[in-house]
Design a protein around this motif. Sequence first.
Motif, PDB file in Angstrom:
ATOM      1  N   ASP A  56       0.816  -1.221   0.000  1.00 17.90           N
ATOM      2  CA  ASP A  56       0.000   0.000   0.000  1.00 17.90           C
ATOM      3  C   ASP A  56       0.846   1.265   0.000  1.00 17.90           C
ATOM      4  OD1 ASP A  56      -2.583  -1.398   0.180  1.00 17.90           O
ATOM      5  OD2 ASP A  56      -1.898  -1.949   2.184  1.00 17.90           O
ATOM      6  N   ASN A  57       1.866   1.268  -0.858  1.00 22.11           N
ATOM      7  CA  ASN A  57       2.677   2.462  -1.060  1.00 22.11           C
ATOM      8  C   ASN A  57       2.628   2.846  -2.541  1.00 22.11           C
ATOM      9  OD1 ASN A  57       3.964   3.218   1.588  1.00 22.11           O
ATOM     10  ND2 ASN A  57       4.587   1.067   1.516  1.00 22.11           N
ATOM     11  N   HIS A  75       6.338  -8.406   1.526  1.00 22.96           N
ATOM     12  CA  HIS A  75       5.013  -8.064   1.016  1.00 22.96           C
ATOM     13  C   HIS A  75       5.084  -6.704   0.327  1.00 22.96           C
ATOM     14  CE1 HIS A  75       3.013 -11.437   2.900  1.00 22.96           C
ATOM     15  NE2 HIS A  75       3.636 -11.156   4.045  1.00 22.96           N
ATOM     16  N   CYS A  76       4.726  -6.685  -0.973  1.00 21.42           N
ATOM     17  CA  CYS A  76       4.750  -5.436  -1.754  1.00 21.42           C
ATOM     18  C   CYS A  76       3.428  -5.244  -2.493  1.00 21.42           C
ATOM     19  CB  CYS A  76       5.899  -5.457  -2.755  1.00 21.42           C
ATOM     20  SG  CYS A  76       7.531  -5.399  -2.011  1.00 21.42           S
ATOM     21  N   ALA A  77       2.329  -5.687  -1.918  1.00 22.41           N
ATOM     22  CA  ALA A  77       1.028  -5.573  -2.583  1.00 22.41           C
ATOM     23  C   ALA A  77       0.614  -4.118  -2.736  1.00 22.41           C
ATOM     24  CB  ALA A  77      -0.033  -6.334  -1.787  1.00 22.41           C
ATOM     25  N   GLY A  97       4.549 -11.397  -1.671  1.00 26.05           N
ATOM     26  CA  GLY A  97       3.217 -10.923  -2.059  1.00 26.05           C
ATOM     27  C   GLY A  97       3.324  -9.732  -2.993  1.00 26.05           C
ATOM     28  N   LEU A  98       2.762  -9.868  -4.224  1.00 26.11           N
ATOM     29  CA  LEU A  98       2.822  -8.791  -5.223  1.00 26.11           C
ATOM     30  C   LEU A  98       1.441  -8.441  -5.775  1.00 26.11           C
ATOM     31  CD1 LEU A  98       5.948  -9.913  -7.315  1.00 26.11           C
ATOM     32  CD2 LEU A  98       5.852  -8.091  -5.600  1.00 26.11           C
ATOM     33  N   GLU A  99       0.363  -8.816  -5.090  1.00 25.36           N
ATOM     34  CA  GLU A  99      -0.970  -8.526  -5.596  1.00 25.36           C
ATOM     35  C   GLU A  99      -1.169  -7.010  -5.747  1.00 25.36           C
ATOM     36  OE1 GLU A  99      -0.270 -10.066  -2.702  1.00 25.36           O
ATOM     37  OE2 GLU A  99      -1.717 -11.679  -2.269  1.00 25.36           O
ATOM     38  N   GLY A 100      -2.019  -6.634  -6.701  1.00 30.49           N
ATOM     39  CA  GLY A 100      -2.395  -5.232  -6.842  1.00 30.49           C
ATOM     40  C   GLY A 100      -1.340  -4.335  -7.447  1.00 30.49           C
ATOM     41  N   ASP A 108       5.757 -12.090 -15.466  1.00 30.99           N
ATOM     42  CA  ASP A 108       6.503 -11.711 -14.273  1.00 30.99           C
ATOM     43  C   ASP A 108       6.326 -12.755 -13.173  1.00 30.99           C
ATOM     44  OD1 ASP A 108       7.637  -9.195 -15.082  1.00 30.99           O
ATOM     45  OD2 ASP A 108       5.615  -8.388 -15.047  1.00 30.99           O
ATOM     46  N   SER A 109       5.112 -13.294 -13.062  1.00 29.20           N
ATOM     47  CA  SER A 109       4.856 -14.329 -12.058  1.00 29.20           C
ATOM     48  C   SER A 109       5.708 -15.557 -12.323  1.00 29.20           C
ATOM     49  CB  SER A 109       3.372 -14.709 -12.073  1.00 29.20           C
ATOM     50  OG  SER A 109       2.562 -13.596 -11.770  1.00 29.20           O
TER      51      SER A 109
END
Length: 600
Positions: A56-57, A75-77, A97-100, A108-109
């Motif tokens: 959330d950044n 986590h970098c969602a 975590g790369l959602e969003g 990339d996944s």
Amino acid sequence: MAPLSTRLLIQRGRPKSDRLGKIRSLDLSGLNLLSEDLDIKLLSRLKQLQELDLSDNQLETLPADLGLPHLQVLHCANNQLSDITPLCQFRQLEELGLEGNPFLTVSDSLKVTFLLPELRKFNGKDASTTRSKAENLNRELTTRVRMISEELVASGGPHMREADTPEGRHKATATQEPRARPVALRRPGDTPLSLSPEKRVCTSPLGPVEGSLVGSDSGQLEPLHFLQCHSKNNSPSDLKTQLWACAFEPAWDEGQAGATSQTVATCGGEAVCVIDCQTGLVLHKYKVPGEEFFSVAWTALTVVTQAGHKKRWNVLAAAGLRGLVRLLHVQAGFCCGLIRGHKKAIATLCFSPTHETHLFTASYDKRIILWDIGTPNQDYEFQASHLLTLDTTSTPLRLCPVAPCPDAYLLAGCESGCCCWDVRLDQPQKRRVCEVEFIFSEDSEASGQRVDGLAFVNEDVVASKGSTPGTICLWSWSQTWQGRGSQPTVAVVVLALLQWSPTILAYFSLSTCPDKGLVLCGDEQGSVWIYDVRPLLAQCSPPQVAVQAPTQILKWPQPQALGQMVTKTMVNTVVANPTFTYLTALTDSNIVAIWRRCEP
């Protein structure tokens, strides 16, 4: 956001300690951090850090040398990441975590599993499935390259140019896999690219031999203009800006037979351009620094002047990364309306074909909103009103009002499938869930797959792409809807399957030219696949079983930029004007390509 400080890290770190070197878990989520806010010298002092939350950044990339040797969970969602390469520094990472992150793609996944050999959990799921897919793909590509190489050696292939070898093709494709005013004369960055003279439009072996479409009114397509009009800072060296959507301006005299437009709006990077296809001139350019435009759509409004006269006015809507819709007065070069309706990026938008002021917007916040933009006042100002909210279970990628009843139903191709909503305004609910989901196979595993291409070919036939690899599906809306009953899911009635690229990459948008019975789609090699489906639609049942070859494939003409040929690129979007006089293709390499159909 104030710069990161030792005090902030200590406050948000665990366990509680007055020394950064003892922190094992750190939560930096929701701070609106930019990439430049990640102080490498400060963060590198976290020698024992095992868990880091940067969700959330506003991060666009991660520093390449953070120096966190023991990091196991990251986590970098919900950021703006577009490159996962810096993750290779975290060789011990077990959970990611790369959602969003709207700019990251399927490829990339797959890359994640190669970069992080110890990864066990990815986006909340077991990483072994993703690793298995990547390994299977790697084996398949290796086998293909070996087979092609053997064939080339047997046929004297070593005499080919290096860029045309299988290895060269593979490398060129792999580097591009990451995936999201007053009248102006050409700017330095708007000059057309030169076209290599020995590269002409040619057809696939699957189609007719001389590059002409089937049909008496067809002609040959010739490459006309190649423009870099979306270049960042107008730099001619920019071959990285991704272009995503284009739309032809409505003709001024639609009541006249054969009326069509040669003006097309394109978007990508921080710019929206309006181009004259005949001359290649960039007529207007609208820029918003820091924005990333994903979609454009035209509408033709009827406004009343101060003298009481009715006037027709074409308005262009543009939206993207910031979640804002901008209503553009193209000729004057300014934004005359701004709609703030989504907290996340807007993936696509479209106007209703029957109500000129009704606009659908679809966002990564998993909502589709129907707006009435209204008519502008004397100062060309809009005041939009919110009519409906449609909830989705995954990101909507393409919007398509149902051709025979556009005021009643809306189709959307989403990350998890194809869904339909009731959008009738005489119903009381102002917030609605999906009414029915369309599936493309009786196999339960085939449901829930991405649909990233969607358009009506005529009043009944829908073209969709993404649910079945390597094919475009033609299906009947009326027959599917009649067999629905009250079920929440229904299998589509397939009329035909069209052969398309076998690529595993996603987000290549298809389009249709209903007046000519054409389906159009680009691919990962820079080619444009063209299908004349009129013969298929004219045939009686039973439907076609065999996969149908394209009528024509336009090969990438390899224009020159900076003295070198642009040999490979991804064609994200292909759109033709209604009379199929001009065809516009947008690429991942900042090139707007325009073809013209020569009359036979």
